[in-house]
Design an enzyme around this catalytic site. Structure first.
Site, PDB file in Angstrom:
ATOM      1  N   ARG A 101     -25.334   1.978   7.529  1.00  0.00           N
ATOM      2  CA  ARG A 101     -25.061   0.555   8.101  1.00  0.00           C
ATOM      3  C   ARG A 101     -24.142   0.695   6.250  1.00  0.00           C
ATOM      4  NH1 ARG A 101     -29.675  -2.075   9.713  1.00  0.00           N
ATOM      5  NH2 ARG A 101     -30.812  -1.028   8.194  1.00  0.00           N
ATOM      6  N   LYS A 137       2.978  15.880  15.997  1.00  0.00           N
ATOM      7  CA  LYS A 137       1.881  16.038  17.403  1.00  0.00           C
ATOM      8  C   LYS A 137       0.856  16.640  17.993  1.00  0.00           C
ATOM      9  CE  LYS A 137       4.508  14.425  21.132  1.00  0.00           C
ATOM     10  NZ  LYS A 137       6.065  14.431  21.644  1.00  0.00           N
ATOM     11  N   THR A 157     -34.869   7.350   7.665  1.00  0.00           N
ATOM     12  CA  THR A 157     -33.795   6.702   8.144  1.00  0.00           C
ATOM     13  C   THR A 157     -32.691   7.466   8.271  1.00  0.00           C
ATOM     14  OG1 THR A 157     -32.257   5.646   7.575  1.00  0.00           O
ATOM     15  CG2 THR A 157     -33.512   6.365   6.213  1.00  0.00           C
ATOM     16  N   ASP A 189     -30.001   6.984   7.536  1.00  0.00           N
ATOM     17  CA  ASP A 189     -28.518   6.933   6.515  1.00  0.00           C
ATOM     18  C   ASP A 189     -28.828   7.547   5.228  1.00  0.00           C
ATOM     19  OD1 ASP A 189     -27.867   5.204   8.648  1.00  0.00           O
ATOM     20  OD2 ASP A 189     -28.340   3.644   7.650  1.00  0.00           O
ATOM     21  N   ALA A 192     -48.170  15.514   9.387  1.00  0.00           N
ATOM     22  CA  ALA A 192     -49.015  15.710   8.769  1.00  0.00           C
ATOM     23  C   ALA A 192     -49.771  14.889   7.877  1.00  0.00           C
ATOM     24  CB  ALA A 192     -47.422  16.257   7.590  1.00  0.00           C
ATOM     25  N   ARG A 244     -12.886  17.470  19.495  1.00  0.00           N
ATOM     26  CA  ARG A 244     -12.266  18.434  18.108  1.00  0.00           C
ATOM     27  C   ARG A 244     -11.212  19.380  19.518  1.00  0.00           C
ATOM     28  NH1 ARG A 244     -10.596  20.641  13.944  1.00  0.00           N
ATOM     29  NH2 ARG A 244     -11.830  19.172  13.162  1.00  0.00           N
ATOM     30  N   GLU A 261     -19.922   2.836  10.254  1.00  0.00           N
ATOM     31  CA  GLU A 261     -19.754   2.532  11.248  1.00  0.00           C
ATOM     32  C   GLU A 261     -19.949   0.603  10.148  1.00  0.00           C
ATOM     33  OE1 GLU A 261     -23.681   0.996  12.722  1.00  0.00           O
ATOM     34  OE2 GLU A 261     -24.427   1.663  10.424  1.00  0.00           O
TER      35      GLU A 261
HETATM   36  O1  F6P Z   1     -30.653   2.461   9.006  1.00  0.00           O
HETATM   37  C1  F6P Z   1     -30.511   3.252  10.582  1.00  0.00           C
HETATM   38  C2  F6P Z   1     -29.705   2.477  11.189  1.00  0.00           C
HETATM   39  O2  F6P Z   1     -29.659   3.691  11.843  1.00  0.00           O
HETATM   40  C3  F6P Z   1     -28.253   2.135  10.701  1.00  0.00           C
HETATM   41  O3  F6P Z   1     -27.172   3.430  10.482  1.00  0.00           O
HETATM   42  C4  F6P Z   1     -27.406   1.547  11.445  1.00  0.00           C
HETATM   43  O4  F6P Z   1     -26.971   0.276  11.242  1.00  0.00           O
HETATM   44  C5  F6P Z   1     -28.818   0.646  11.952  1.00  0.00           C
HETATM   45  O5  F6P Z   1     -29.718   1.466  12.106  1.00  0.00           O
HETATM   46  C6  F6P Z   1     -28.261   0.507  13.725  1.00  0.00           C
HETATM   47  O6  F6P Z   1     -29.685  -0.695  13.982  1.00  0.00           O
HETATM   48  P1  F6P Z   1     -30.564  -0.446  15.281  1.00  0.00           P
HETATM   49  O7  F6P Z   1     -31.230   0.134  15.635  1.00  0.00           O
HETATM   50  O8  F6P Z   1     -31.323  -2.380  15.079  1.00  0.00           O
HETATM   51  O9  F6P Z   1     -29.288  -1.447  16.258  1.00  0.00           O
END
Ligand code: F6P
Length: 335
Positions: free
Chosen positions: A185, A226, A139, A141, A35, A168, A235
């Site tokens: 992160r 159960k 990103t 995230d 784009a 699942r 993470e």
């Molecule tokens: O910032 C995006 C991300 O995927 C995070 O969620 C993750 O912690 C990090 O990058 C992983 O980075 P790399 O690709 O350098 O291992």
């Protein structure tokens, strides 16, 4: 400077721009590049591609692009311009080299597609060498202020949700407890959205503390222990990674059949969803439009379906609030 710290270059006509992706890749970056290139061409601006982000800027890996250079890429994850996390660019000498190369190519404005670190780099170039730049939030995230969603987030959530659905099936067959770790992160966005969409019994994310205790209470109240359970862990959760939490869980319930799945970089790849392609296309086009309008030092975003430019400093520092309505909703229905 406009009131919000966005720099306005009055009467500045941009003839040539550089486009680059930097930091962690995210699905939809290609749509954004496409784009930006095609918008530039539509307004007689020459687009140049800078490969491997700031690394390529320093090493002079810079080439002119045309409409065909970005043909047949919208459907692919990753980035055709490649990406890197550059250590050299953190040093003043690296930035001087990058600025010299941009000058050599006559590049008068930048479209920087990436996250926090990428925006910080663009801010340095602006402050130290006066090179105008506009950022596009790329990103998975979804941790950048100034936009409701970042490029790649929707695809990553769908990938994580699909994985949860698959886990699942086997969890149910065996009556097992699964801790599924998703990326993020410092942000629980992927965890919250994927956990809600995947019907997880519990979500553990950095924005919400003491969720392990809640998880135990919740498990305690389960009438049939159960039965299987799915817990989604970001993470970056303060209480630990999925493997740590599963160990703690086993200490409470040694008889439980517990497994851990870490989704990792699977979430970073794959075909971008329609949502990500459309968001990326809007942002790429409006980054170029912003440069044409004389804006710099800011990131473009979409907030409540409107295009918004936010100063880099704010986009970098401003911690994006979690969508608390979704958290409350999940708490009510994840029984
Ligand atoms: O910032 C995006 C991300 O995927 C995070 O969620 C993750 O912690 C990090 O990058 C992983 O980075 P790399 O690709 O350098 O291992």
């Amino acid at each position: 400077m406009t009131k919000d710290g966005i720099i306005l270059f009055l009467l500045h006509i941009v003839k040539r721009i550089g486009i680059y992706t930097s930091g962690g890749d995210s699905p939809g970056m290609n749509a954004c590049i496409r784009a930006a290139v095609r918008t530039a061409l539509a307004f007689d601006i020459e687009p140049y591609g800078i490969r491997r982000g700031y690394e390529g800027m320093i090493e002079d890996d810079i080439q002119p692009l045309n409409a065909a250079s970005v043909s047949n890429i919208i459907q692919y994850g990753g980035t055709v311009l490649k990406t890197a996390r550059s250590k050299e660019f953190m040093k003043a000498e690296g930035r001087a080299k990058a600025a010299e190369n941009l000058k050599k190519h006559g590049i008068e404005g930048l479209v920087c597609i990436g996250g926090n670190g990428s925006y910080t780099g663009a801010l340095y170039l602006q402050q130290e060498y006066g090179i105008p730049a506009i950022g596009c939030p790329g990103t998975i995230d979804n941790d950048l202020a100034g936009t409701d969603f970042t490029i790649g987030f929707d695809t990553a959530v769908n990938t994580a949700m699909d994985a949860i659905d698959r886990v699942r099936d086997t969890a149910e067959s065996h009556g097992r407890v699964f801790f599924i770790e998703v990326m993020g992160r410092d942000s629980g966005y992927i965890g919250l959205y994927a956990g809600l969409a995947g019907g997880a019994e519990g979500i553990l994310i950095p924005e919400k503390g003491n969720q392990f205790e809640v998880l135990i209470k919740h498990y305690e109240q389960k009438s049939r222990k159960k039965e299987f359970s799915i817990y989604v862990v970001a993470e970056g959760d303060d209480e630990g990674k999925a493997v740590d939490l599963s160990k703690r869980f086993l200490e409470h319930y040694p008889e439980s059949d517990t497994r851990v799945v870490v989704l990792g970089h699977i979430q970073r790849g794959g075909k971008p969803t329609a949502s990500d392609r459309i968001l990326a296309s809007r942002l790429g086009a409006h980054a170029v439009k912003g440069l044409m309008d004389g804006l710099s030092n800011c990131a473009v975003g979409v907030v409540k379906d409107e295009i918004l430019y936010t100063p880099f400093a704010e986009a970098i520092k401003g911690k994006k609030e979690l969508n608390d309505n979704l958290w409350v909703l999940n708490e009510m229905i994840c029984r």
